[in-house]
Write a protein that holds these residues in place. Structure first.
Motif, PDB file in Angstrom:
ATOM      1  N   PHE A 172       0.802  -1.222   0.000  1.00  0.00           N
ATOM      2  CA  PHE A 172       0.000   0.000   0.000  1.00  0.00           C
ATOM      3  C   PHE A 172       0.838   1.277   0.000  1.00  0.00           C
ATOM      4  O   PHE A 172       0.301   2.365  -0.150  1.00  0.00           O
ATOM      5  CB  PHE A 172      -0.959   0.020   1.195  1.00  0.00           C
ATOM      6  CG  PHE A 172      -2.142  -0.898   1.024  1.00  0.00           C
ATOM      7  CD1 PHE A 172      -3.134  -0.605   0.118  1.00  0.00           C
ATOM      8  CD2 PHE A 172      -2.248  -2.049   1.774  1.00  0.00           C
ATOM      9  CE1 PHE A 172      -4.228  -1.444  -0.052  1.00  0.00           C
ATOM     10  CE2 PHE A 172      -3.328  -2.897   1.617  1.00  0.00           C
ATOM     11  CZ  PHE A 172      -4.323  -2.594   0.701  1.00  0.00           C
ATOM     12  N   ARG A 230       0.358   4.151  -2.637  1.00  0.00           N
ATOM     13  CA  ARG A 230      -0.791   3.846  -3.498  1.00  0.00           C
ATOM     14  C   ARG A 230      -2.047   4.560  -3.015  1.00  0.00           C
ATOM     15  O   ARG A 230      -2.210   4.840  -1.841  1.00  0.00           O
ATOM     16  CB  ARG A 230      -1.074   2.355  -3.514  1.00  0.00           C
ATOM     17  CG  ARG A 230       0.019   1.576  -4.193  1.00  0.00           C
ATOM     18  CD  ARG A 230      -0.408   0.172  -4.408  1.00  0.00           C
ATOM     19  NE  ARG A 230       0.696  -0.595  -4.985  1.00  0.00           N
ATOM     20  CZ  ARG A 230       0.534  -1.682  -5.683  1.00  0.00           C
ATOM     21  NH1 ARG A 230      -0.670  -2.157  -5.902  1.00  0.00           N
ATOM     22  NH2 ARG A 230       1.564  -2.323  -6.169  1.00  0.00           N
ATOM     23  N   SER A 231      -2.928   4.808  -3.951  1.00  0.00           N
ATOM     24  CA  SER A 231      -4.243   5.347  -3.632  1.00  0.00           C
ATOM     25  C   SER A 231      -5.243   4.206  -3.656  1.00  0.00           C
ATOM     26  O   SER A 231      -5.129   3.300  -4.471  1.00  0.00           O
ATOM     27  CB  SER A 231      -4.646   6.402  -4.657  1.00  0.00           C
ATOM     28  OG  SER A 231      -3.771   7.503  -4.583  1.00  0.00           O
ATOM     29  N   VAL A 232      -6.219   4.269  -2.748  1.00  0.00           N
ATOM     30  CA  VAL A 232      -7.209   3.195  -2.623  1.00  0.00           C
ATOM     31  C   VAL A 232      -8.606   3.802  -2.706  1.00  0.00           C
ATOM     32  O   VAL A 232      -8.892   4.808  -2.051  1.00  0.00           O
ATOM     33  CB  VAL A 232      -7.041   2.442  -1.281  1.00  0.00           C
ATOM     34  CG1 VAL A 232      -8.063   1.338  -1.139  1.00  0.00           C
ATOM     35  CG2 VAL A 232      -5.632   1.885  -1.148  1.00  0.00           C
ATOM     36  N   ILE A 290       0.528   5.000   3.020  1.00  0.00           N
ATOM     37  CA  ILE A 290      -0.533   4.937   2.013  1.00  0.00           C
ATOM     38  C   ILE A 290      -0.718   6.314   1.380  1.00  0.00           C
ATOM     39  O   ILE A 290      -0.585   7.335   2.047  1.00  0.00           O
ATOM     40  CB  ILE A 290      -1.852   4.411   2.627  1.00  0.00           C
ATOM     41  CG1 ILE A 290      -2.811   3.956   1.541  1.00  0.00           C
ATOM     42  CG2 ILE A 290      -2.479   5.427   3.542  1.00  0.00           C
ATOM     43  CD1 ILE A 290      -3.954   3.103   2.054  1.00  0.00           C
ATOM     44  N   GLY A 291      -0.999   6.319   0.091  1.00  0.00           N
ATOM     45  CA  GLY A 291      -1.163   7.583  -0.619  1.00  0.00           C
ATOM     46  C   GLY A 291      -2.448   8.284  -0.217  1.00  0.00           C
ATOM     47  O   GLY A 291      -2.492   9.034   0.747  1.00  0.00           O
TER      48      GLY A 291
END
Length: 110
Positions: A20, A23-25, A49-50
């Motif tokens: 993660f 990264r974007s979620v 996390i992004g």
């Protein structure tokens, strides 16, 4: 370029944290039982996390922003708020506002 200290810190991350990292979620159902737990866990355990994008709709005479505020007021998020992570209601609200326009624009393309 990363420093030696950053490389060492990255090497100590778990495989899930590495996955993660940066990264974007996009999450649907974030106000539901499982969604709340998922959002809290990502915020607390994946410091690199992004962005988290939460798809929320108005419901029961509440705007999406009101529902977001209620989500982050839940006792579940108290540990995330106390931790050293960059999580805050202000940053979450700012991110929501900036991505609300993006979401409206995105919706128009379909």
């Amino acid at each position: 370029m990363q420093t030696e200290m950053e490389d060492e810190a990255y090497s100590e991350l778990t495989p899930i944290q590495k996955f993660f990292f940066g990264r974007s979620v996009f999450i649907t159902g974030a106000t539901g039982f499982v969604g709340k737990v998922l959002v809290e866990k990502l915020l607390r355990c994946c410091p690199g996390i992004g962005m988290l994008y939460l798809l929320m709709r108005p419901k029961r005479k509440r705007t999406a922003e009101e529902r977001l505020d209620k989500l982050f007021q839940a006792e579940l998020f108290s540990k995330s708020k106390r931790s050293a992570s960059p999580f805050s209601k202000e940053s979450a609200s700012h991110r929501w506002r900036s991505s609300e326009r993006q979401a409206r624009d995105f919706g128009r393309t379909f």
